[in-house]
Design a protein around this motif. Sequence first.
Motif, short mmCIF file in Angstrom:
data_model
loop_
_atom_site.label_atom_id
_atom_site.label_comp_id
_atom_site.label_asym_id
_atom_site.label_seq_id
_atom_site.Cartn_x
_atom_site.Cartn_y
_atom_site.Cartn_z
N PHE D 219 0.85 -1.19 0.00
CA PHE D 219 0.00 0.00 0.00
C PHE D 219 0.89 1.25 0.00
CE2 PHE D 219 -2.79 2.84 2.86
CZ PHE D 219 -3.48 3.39 1.79
N ALA D 220 0.49 2.23 -0.79
CA ALA D 220 1.34 3.40 -1.03
C ALA D 220 1.60 4.24 0.22
CB ALA D 220 0.71 4.26 -2.14
N TYR D 221 0.91 3.93 1.30
CA TYR D 221 1.20 4.56 2.59
C TYR D 221 1.68 3.48 3.57
CZ TYR D 221 -0.98 8.83 0.91
OH TYR D 221 -1.26 9.96 0.19
N PRO D 222 2.95 3.09 3.46
CA PRO D 222 3.41 2.01 4.35
C PRO D 222 3.32 2.41 5.83
CG PRO D 222 5.22 2.90 3.02
CD PRO D 222 3.97 3.50 2.50
N GLU D 223 3.25 3.71 6.10
CA GLU D 223 3.09 4.12 7.49
C GLU D 223 1.80 3.59 8.08
OE1 GLU D 223 3.49 5.93 4.67
OE2 GLU D 223 2.98 8.05 5.04
N LYS D 265 1.45 3.35 -7.90
CA LYS D 265 2.58 4.11 -8.46
C LYS D 265 2.21 5.59 -8.63
CE LYS D 265 5.74 1.04 -10.78
NZ LYS D 265 6.39 0.68 -12.06
N HIS D 266 0.96 5.86 -8.97
CA HIS D 266 0.53 7.25 -9.08
C HIS D 266 0.73 7.97 -7.75
CE1 HIS D 266 -1.98 10.63 -10.50
NE2 HIS D 266 -2.41 10.66 -9.25
N ILE D 267 0.35 7.33 -6.67
CA ILE D 267 0.49 7.96 -5.35
C ILE D 267 1.97 8.08 -4.97
CG2 ILE D 267 -0.10 7.76 -2.90
CD1 ILE D 267 -2.60 6.16 -3.75
N ALA D 278 4.98 5.39 -14.33
CA ALA D 278 4.83 4.49 -15.48
C ALA D 278 4.99 3.01 -15.10
CB ALA D 278 5.87 4.85 -16.54
N LEU D 279 4.15 2.19 -15.72
CA LEU D 279 4.32 0.74 -15.68
C LEU D 279 4.90 0.29 -17.01
CD1 LEU D 279 1.90 1.17 -13.55
CD2 LEU D 279 1.36 -1.21 -14.05
N ARG D 280 5.55 -0.84 -16.98
CA ARG D 280 5.95 -1.43 -18.26
C ARG D 280 4.74 -2.04 -18.94
NH1 ARG D 280 11.71 -4.61 -18.31
NH2 ARG D 280 12.95 -2.73 -18.64
#
Lengths: 309, 309, 309, 309
Positions: D219-223, D265-267, D278-280
């Motif tokens: 999750f983009a907020y690992p905190e 990835k956006h976050i 970007a993703l591949r």
Amino acid sequence: MPHISETASGVYVIAVTPFTDQGAIDSASLDSMVDFYLDKGATGLTLLGMMGEAPKLTAAESLAIVKQVLGRVSGRVPVVVGVSAPGFAPLKELSDQVMDAGASGVMIAPPSSLRTDDQIYAYFETAAAMLGDIPFVLQDYPLATGVQISASVILRVVRNLPSCVMLKHEDWPGLNKIGALRAASDRGETRRISILCGNGGVFLPEELSRGADGAMTGFAYPEMMVDVCKAHAAGDVERAHDLFDAYLPLARYELQPGLGLQIRKHILAKRGVIASAALRAPAGRLSTSDIGDIERLIERQERRLAALA
Amino acid sequence: MPHISETASGVYVIAVTPFTDQGAIDSASLDSMVDFYLDKGATGLTLLGMMGEAPKLTAAESLAIVKQVLGRVSGRVPVVVGVSAPGFAPLKELSDQVMDAGASGVMIAPPSSLRTDDQIYAYFETAAAMLGDIPFVLQDYPLATGVQISASVILRVVRNLPSCVMLKHEDWPGLNKIGALRAASDRGETRRISILCGNGGVFLPEELSRGADGAMTGFAYPEMMVDVCKAHAAGDVERAHDLFDAYLPLARYELQPGLGLQIRKHILAKRGVIASAALRAPAGRLSTSDIGDIERLIERQERRLAALA
Amino acid sequence: MPHISETASGVYVIAVTPFTDQGAIDSASLDSMVDFYLDKGATGLTLLGMMGEAPKLTAAESLAIVKQVLGRVSGRVPVVVGVSAPGFAPLKELSDQVMDAGASGVMIAPPSSLRTDDQIYAYFETAAAMLGDIPFVLQDYPLATGVQISASVILRVVRNLPSCVMLKHEDWPGLNKIGALRAASDRGETRRISILCGNGGVFLPEELSRGADGAMTGFAYPEMMVDVCKAHAAGDVERAHDLFDAYLPLARYELQPGLGLQIRKHILAKRGVIASAALRAPAGRLSTSDIGDIERLIERQERRLAALA
Amino acid sequence: MPHISETASGVYVIAVTPFTDQGAIDSASLDSMVDFYLDKGATGLTLLGMMGEAPKLTAAESLAIVKQVLGRVSGRVPVVVGVSAPGFAPLKELSDQVMDAGASGVMIAPPSSLRTDDQIYAYFETAAAMLGDIPFVLQDYPLATGVQISASVILRVVRNLPSCVMLKHEDWPGLNKIGALRAASDRGETRRISILCGNGGVFLPEELSRGADGAMTGFAYPEMMVDVCKAHAAGDVERAHDLFDAYLPLARYELQPGLGLQIRKHILAKRGVIASAALRAPAGRLSTSDIGDIERLIERQERRLAALA
């Protein structure tokens, strides 16, 4: 060797990958196997297919096998290499490497996550864009991949992606799909690409009658495919069936998912083509009863062929 | 008619459900079909299987078909009824109804959502508890259900659920599973239940050699299964193979998923067994080429059988 | 009650089927459940959905439930009935029966065997032809059915089959599919059909923002869906999110495949809506820890809602 | 860095693989990402997982990424590497390479072809034999792999394969599976291995209450994971839920199959952790509406967290 094209025909044998009993690649058997296939009349070879145990090989091993085979073949027939991979980077990497080494084309099966028509088409569109002008074979094998590709999706690929030059057809049932593809090119709606058939060859005479150009499969008696194709091409359909029927009991037996490759390698070892019937782990093993069945079927096959000769 | 038991053997033909061209149940053909199957040597009948178009019938139609067939059979052979359903209430309801009407047992395939060993076992445990003393056939057909049942799960069922008296075996490959089940009962670890084999009969001689008791399948030439079983029971395994080989090209052709039933009904109609080859919607249709293939295969089969006679 | 149409909106609650602890249908709870749903603001009811344990009911039970609910509802809101079945005959039979009894439409999920776009479209085309002018809801729920329906296939259905008036949208992720369908009707390419969203409501505010007309799901607090829809319709999107967030921890907990219905019924029983939380066999059971989790989440939810009031 | 063991706990962040807009590996972002994760309190890192786009990397790229991260981490926390592959040869090759480079263990998900309990167990038995004393994480993620692993199979692995030291638990629902594994070790029947939980963290507080040792997810907020684990470890379960609830609307939004990584990835790009979202290829793209949703959810999350502080 030139690239494969829409005019490819005949028998492209799906090569096994010979291992020693200890699981190492058996280079000597790789050579003898190539010799055997060419001697039996193969018009092409296909390496690193599903029945070539491709997923059990490291990237380096895969490339080494391709290079050795290309050396042994020495331009006598085209060599196609299976490059299916979960992602495009390894697919492209292997494709570039084998084409540089002299392969004539690559073969791509769709990943099992694809479902809708658009997802399947988009996959091949991306693959084709990545591969540039490398000609590729679209492998249509729902039983193994779980991906059902309709005739209209294949036609969309043929229309839009010129580097798709061949269909490895092994849908089941698939006879009417061959018919639909041929009808579309007959009507001038699409190019006419090469169609070579898989599924162990167990529908070969009917597939040829529908417009297939030959076989791409690895039944342990490649002479079956070669002779059936020749008789059919010569217009002797009944003779093609006679030959086919003689081999069918064994071909059917070999076509057992998850056990078929063990049977195939057992027969190839028995025929002296490869030194060991071993598969790399993980692999089920033939039982004594399985081997007894094979022995009986071979004996019966030989009697039938003798009667036909 | 008494209930089916572990000693059942021979050929239980999977009956088709004859429809008129308009999609109504064709009662006259239902009678002539029963007569045909019994005349060809069936030792049992199985109704409302997957190839009986069971899911296309209403509950009332299903019961009416069973009652008519039971009346026509009139106790000469046992009748098994497929009762697979997404839930247990309709399964139990149909089971009770057909047993009241005189059926000899029911057949159950697991729903396609099952995955782990415990899930599969629990399903049959619940089914057996619901059905009480109704004897049931466990249908093991991964290609159609998507459920893979290991030999150990079947043995657990056999050990714990005495009302499971028969396995309809159509795993592919499955020869070694038959072997494992027979080895377990030979060692006295479990009961020995009846094993009848499906898959269109295309592995019948080998299945009998591994210990199967016969066939439960619906190939349009039930005399194949009857004659192969007889020759095998008489100890003439080569003769069993000779007969089998004569039918194999057509049996293989009939075994095409999604098209096989059309082929089977086409042949049965051609043989005069049923009035119309129609399937209820939804159903694919045979192409002209398909019919041409069938014609050729029948002609070739007749020549082969004549040579064998 | 008139038939459902493209203009349907609001909250159609997916009703559970109340059973006694012994597995009989609990008629008294069926009435109190209807009263509860209407009291909480439901604008429609949907019976015999997947979460209504439809496959565990006999045909007679299914019809009896529908009739009782229709009587209790007494025309105050439309009632949709799930009629999904493995074959068209039972689908049509149940559809005709419930429409005769006064239902406002039926809901159809595709059978799990469908794969290609053409197969999926053909299924709904056949269904629509069979149902005549009965309006139907297309249920798009890949997680449960395994069938992935692309936006283009839904648009083809909408274009060609006028009796399809509603989409029960529960693809995941599916927000951009709603967008694609709305863009097509905004451009005048297709009718604008009703879109009601499922998936336990856990994407409801975002779905409404993309153009959904409401919810069709059965979260044990239907007031969540009702209040979120109202706030959203009133233009107060932040308020809609505030309400949604208060319920989300529990809604997320309820949305556990294979255990969610037990949780839902546990809460409904605790709220006094139904007498027993029992499911019909086969059904897993909540553990003590599960119940502890639910208690905690309800307490926390109540505190949050009190703070919002 | 020592190998991972049964005592591992806390938060192992599933790392993304940063690419440039042109699809090249972004080395600078790889470093800043490592710094970010460690700064937020990660007790471990997991590379080349499904959300690390592992299948889109060549073998050389995979190894290069691992080496760079190991260098940057410089022994501060253990690094686990996903090595799942269709065959054992590439799995072993990558495992040996990354362990030589200093990784602390590897993670293995079963190939999607496995079905029966014995097949699944045999797969891990072979893998463990090949890997020797390399400690491995068993990844149990049915939604992605299609393989359902029962608690009894995991216990069989734990009992017989000492190199299995951790479970990456992301079954859904899976809370009672955690309970079953903990009950078995509490009763002394098996070792107690580490259980870290995935699924984007959306069940984390409940998982910790059942006996999980922490989280392994990205999750983009690992905190969130770090703070929830800390509060829970300190015995303040309500505080753990308060924190969790503040993040849940966004965590739920990120957990959309096939679109979740784009959101993540956006976050991360928005937070300045990586230079490009970007993703591949192949990869779907966020719509304007998706981005609007994310913006709103982040704003709401920040307000909630501010209120909690």
